[in-house]
Write an enzyme that holds these catalytic residues in place. Structure first.
Site: not given
Ligand code: ATP
Ligand code: MG
Length: 342
Positions: A119, A209, A212
């Site tokens: 990070k 994937k 956000k």
């Molecule tokens: P960032 O891009 O900042 O990592 P993110 O959108 O991946 O954000 P996180 O806050 O990292 O979201 O993820 C929160 C939870 O949601 C985690 O448990 C992660 O496994 C799940 N998650 C995030 N994106 C996905 C996805 N595309 N499919 C399934 N599970 C997801």
């Molecule tokens: Mg993530």
């Protein structure tokens, strides 16, 4: 405390998207529903963790409240005595124990955390805070205060959970048993693994994937999207030039992503959905079907979350917070006595 505690949190500083819903929220809801008779379930908004990296502070409070409402709207059983939902920042023992634990943590030990390395690398232009460096200690406090044995975490948090066990053992050795050790990573995975949850891909770039933080927001469906917006995103989802629907992550990830979304949101098995669509040559029809089931899902959770008033939520949170506070203070007091503060 006879009941074992399961503890889990989900960051609230950004809007939830369909990937979070399918990959994190639904599995948590399922876990809470199926285990709440037997276990104590502590679900918390890790709001103190939220500014280890820069966020928009002017929106943060509202975002946290709205996200907790979303969580409840997605089916979290809030009427169960064994289910607590609370804001980390409201229990000041989290911060107090963190400071104490910090003094028993080696600088080198923290420096080995892979998540920090990754990070901080990505943050290059922004300031890398001490908070980002030491947040695993806050995470240890989150867990140890409640004697949580079960902490379902994803791959990225495993090293931090190992650290929690290490510091708990170290302090127990020095001061006598005061902390319950969370179970080993292996046992956690056997108990409930977040890794088994399906990964939803970006609608625009199905090699990535849904997330956000992507360059192209049209690839991500927010839980707050209207049916119209969601439908538009799905209808323009990237597919392939094969021309026939197949469930095939390697060669047709865009199509396979849609098949997966349909199955997970409609409650049908993947096999059933695949049988229905395999061989179909009209991608538009598949997209329409996906848009429909997504729209129904979004409308359902939005309607439920809107029905929860701020006052109702506050009342519920405050009750939960005062219940968990007791346990947290008990642990903190034990630690304070052991190290000579009381
Ligand atoms: P960032 O891009 O900042 O990592 P993110 O959108 O991946 O954000 P996180 O806050 O990292 O979201 O993820 C929160 C939870 O949601 C985690 O448990 C992660 O496994 C799940 N998650 C995030 N994106 C996905 C996805 N595309 N499919 C399934 N599970 C997801
Ligand atoms: Mg993530």
């Amino acid at each position: 405390m006879s009941r074992e505690t399961i503890l889990t949190g989900l960051r609230t500083n950004a809007e939830y998207h369909l990937g979070n819903y399918i990959g994190a929220i639904l599995p948590m809801v399922h876990m809470a529903k199926s285990k709440s008779d037997e276990y104590q379930i502590n679900l918390f908004a890790p709001d103190l963790h939220s500014f280890t990296t820069p966020i928009d502070h002017s929106k943060f409070y509202r975002q946290t409240i709205d996200n907790i409402k979303m969580f409840i709207a997605c089916g979290m059983p809030v009427d169960h005595d064994n289910v607590h939902i609370y804001r980390q920042s409201r229990i000041s023992a989290h911060s107090e124990l963190t400071w104490i634990l910090s003094n028993f943590t080696g600088f080198g030990e923290m420096s080995r955390m892979v998540e920090f390395k990754e990070k901080s690398e990505r943050l290059k232009e922004d300031r890398v805070s001490v908070g980002l460096f030491s947040y695993p200690i806050l995470m240890a406090a989150d867990i140890l205060l409640y004697g949580a044995k079960w902490v379902p975490v994803g791959e990225d948090q495993r090293q931090h959970l190992e650290f929690t066990r290490d510091i708990a053992m170290r302090m127990n050795n020095q001061f006598g048993d005061m902390f319950v050790l969370p179970e080993t990573i292996q046992k956690q995975q056997e108990f409930v693994s977040r890794d088994s949850a399906p990964r939803i891909r970006s609608l625009r770039d199905p090699s990535k994937k849904m997330s956000k933080s992507v360059d192209d927001p049209a690839g991500t469906i927010q839980l707050s999207d209207t049916a119209e917006v969601a439908t538009k995103k799905i209808m323009s989802a990237t597919t392939d030039s094969v021309g026939v629907v197949n469930y095939d992550w390697d060669n047709q990830p865009g199509i396979t992503n849609l098949l997966t979304i349909i199955a997970l949101l409609s409650g049908k098995s993947q096999q059933e959905v695949n049988d229905q669509w395999t061989g179909c040559e009209r991608y538009g029809d598949l997209k329409k079907a996906a848009a429909e089931v997504v729209s129904i899902t979004l409308a359902g959770v939005q309607e439920k979350s809107t029905a929860i008033s701020d006052d109702q939520l506050e009342e519920f949170l405050v009750a939960s917070e005062s219940a968990v506070q007791e346990t947290a203070l008990e642990t903190l007091c034990k630690v304070q006595k052991a190290i000579g503060l009381r």
